[in-house]
Design an enzyme around this catalytic site. Structure first.
Site, PDB file in Angstrom:
ATOM      1  N   HIS A 106       0.854  -1.191   0.000  1.00  0.00           N
ATOM      2  CA  HIS A 106       0.000   0.000   0.000  1.00  0.00           C
ATOM      3  C   HIS A 106       0.886   1.236   0.000  1.00  0.00           C
ATOM      4  CE1 HIS A 106      -1.396   3.242   2.795  1.00  0.00           C
ATOM      5  NE2 HIS A 106      -2.393   3.292   1.929  1.00  0.00           N
ATOM      6  N   VAL A 109       0.008   9.178  -0.791  1.00  0.00           N
ATOM      7  CA  VAL A 109       0.552  10.520  -0.550  1.00  0.00           C
ATOM      8  C   VAL A 109      -0.568  11.511  -0.832  1.00  0.00           C
ATOM      9  CG1 VAL A 109       3.031  10.153  -0.853  1.00  0.00           C
ATOM     10  CG2 VAL A 109       1.593  10.410  -2.877  1.00  0.00           C
ATOM     11  N   ARG A 110      -0.694  12.526   0.027  1.00  0.00           N
ATOM     12  CA  ARG A 110      -1.871  13.390  -0.076  1.00  0.00           C
ATOM     13  C   ARG A 110      -1.601  14.749   0.548  1.00  0.00           C
ATOM     14  NH1 ARG A 110      -2.131   9.599   3.786  1.00  0.00           N
ATOM     15  NH2 ARG A 110      -2.517  10.280   5.930  1.00  0.00           N
ATOM     16  N   HIS A 145      12.461  -1.381   3.865  1.00  0.00           N
ATOM     17  CA  HIS A 145      12.728  -0.369   4.888  1.00  0.00           C
ATOM     18  C   HIS A 145      13.955   0.477   4.550  1.00  0.00           C
ATOM     19  CE1 HIS A 145       9.825  -0.887   8.212  1.00  0.00           C
ATOM     20  NE2 HIS A 145       9.645  -2.075   7.653  1.00  0.00           N
ATOM     21  N   GLY A 258     -18.595  11.448   0.994  1.00  0.00           N
ATOM     22  CA  GLY A 258     -19.352  11.183  -0.222  1.00  0.00           C
ATOM     23  C   GLY A 258     -18.490  10.836  -1.408  1.00  0.00           C
ATOM     24  N   GLY A 259     -17.350  10.236  -1.146  1.00  0.00           N
ATOM     25  CA  GLY A 259     -16.464   9.822  -2.233  1.00  0.00           C
ATOM     26  C   GLY A 259     -17.035   8.650  -3.020  1.00  0.00           C
ATOM     27  N   ARG A 260     -16.331   8.294  -4.069  1.00  0.00           N
ATOM     28  CA  ARG A 260     -16.803   7.215  -4.944  1.00  0.00           C
ATOM     29  C   ARG A 260     -16.474   5.863  -4.306  1.00  0.00           C
ATOM     30  NH1 ARG A 260     -14.698   4.379  -9.645  1.00  0.00           N
ATOM     31  NH2 ARG A 260     -16.376   3.922 -11.115  1.00  0.00           N
TER      32      ARG A 260
END
Length: 304
Positions: A106, A109-110, A145, A258-260
């Site tokens: 996984h 980044v946001r 790592h 309310g995302g997809r």
């Protein structure tokens, strides 16, 4: 300070394209492209593969969404921001190989911006990457790592240990009292040191993902396996589902805002099993996962 998010969007969309290109080359099959629009504001592009040559299921999502009022998941630790409008964007991916000797991975980044007229924008970055093996190999975990540590090294020696510990704490199934996998790095609410530093650190994590993960897959992709390994993989995938649906803040935010749904739940594996009160037989490779690889530790201790 008012945040111009156009540079962020350029980076995140290019990161999605680059990662998908590398994954398509590795698998040999193209990813499906599915663009969507969110009624309240924004949208995104989901890139998916199902029943590929190597990946049983995987997705690399870009989303850029806006709203008039922050949802509860975003204000739980920031009650002072309740009622602000917001803008969020980023790239999130989960990859489920078919071969049980190849780990699930996984990465996310946001950036998040909360706005109120007459006041400065409040912004923060978040992200990280982690790996979830079914049959662990110490050299694979050490490589993952080490790549994380190298990516974060320019930002200070203390950053990797801090984010590694944060990852171990975050990707933990409290109701099972066990980690989801072997960790990696995780950070959230990042805004110290200025916008440019935080953005650069976030880019370093996103850019390092394929360097951390694809060499592990290349090494294990031809490992023979049978029904026993597939059965254990499906059982352990159940833990992945439990974490994402019970504890993951990103999943909760997406659903609350309310995302997809199809894009939010693309992280779930295609074949999963649960069984009652099961434990692996002592001395088996399956038991080794619990005894060795699901014990948080310094994976670089022998390579420092």
């Amino acid at each position: 300070m008012s945040i111009d998010t156009s540079t962020l969007k350029d980076y995140f969309t290019s990161l999605q394209s680059r990662i998908v290109g590398e994954l398509e080359a590795f698998d040999g099959q193209p990813f499906r492209t599915d663009s969507w629009v969110r009624p309240e504001g924004g949208g995104g592009t989901s890139r998916l593969i199902e029943e590929g040559n190597f990946f049983e299921r995987g997705g690399v999502n870009f989303s850029h969404v806006t709203g008039k009022s922050l949802p509860a998941s975003a204000t739980a630790v920031r009650p002072q921001l309740a009622g602000r409008s917001w803008e969020a964007m980023g790239v999130s991916l989960v990859l489920h190989p078919r071969n049980p000797y190849c780990p699930t991975a996984h990465m996310n980044v946001r950036c998040f911006v909360a706005r109120k007229e007459g006041e400065e924008d409040v912004w923060w970055f978040g992200g990280g990457m982690d790996m979830t093996p079914y049959y662990g190999q110490r050299e694979d975990v050490a490589h993952f790592h080490q790549t994380c540590r190298d990516a974060l090294a320019p930002f200070g020696e203390e950053v990797y240990p801090k984010y590694k510990h944060w990852c171990d704490e975050y990707f933990f199934l409290k109701h099972r009292n066990e980690p989801r996998g072997v960790g990696g790095v995780f950070f959230d609410d990042l805004n110290e040191g200025g916008f440019e530093r935080c953005f650069a650190l976030t880019q370093a994590v996103g850019n390092a993902f394929t360097q951390a993960y694809l060499p592990v897959l290349a090494k294990r992709r031809e490992t023979p396996y049978g029904e026993r390994e597939r059965d254990f993989q499906a059982y352990r995938r159940g833990r992945y589902v439990e974490f994402n649906l019970v504890w993951d803040r990103g999943t909760l935010f997406g659903l609350q805002s309310g995302g997809r749904t199809e894009s939010i739940l693309m992280s779930l594996p295609p074949i999963v099993k649960w069984r009652y009160d099961w434990a692996p037989e002592a001395g088996t490779p399956e038991a080794e996962l619990y005894e060795v690889f699901l014990q948080p530790q310094d994976w670089l201790a022998s390579s420092c």
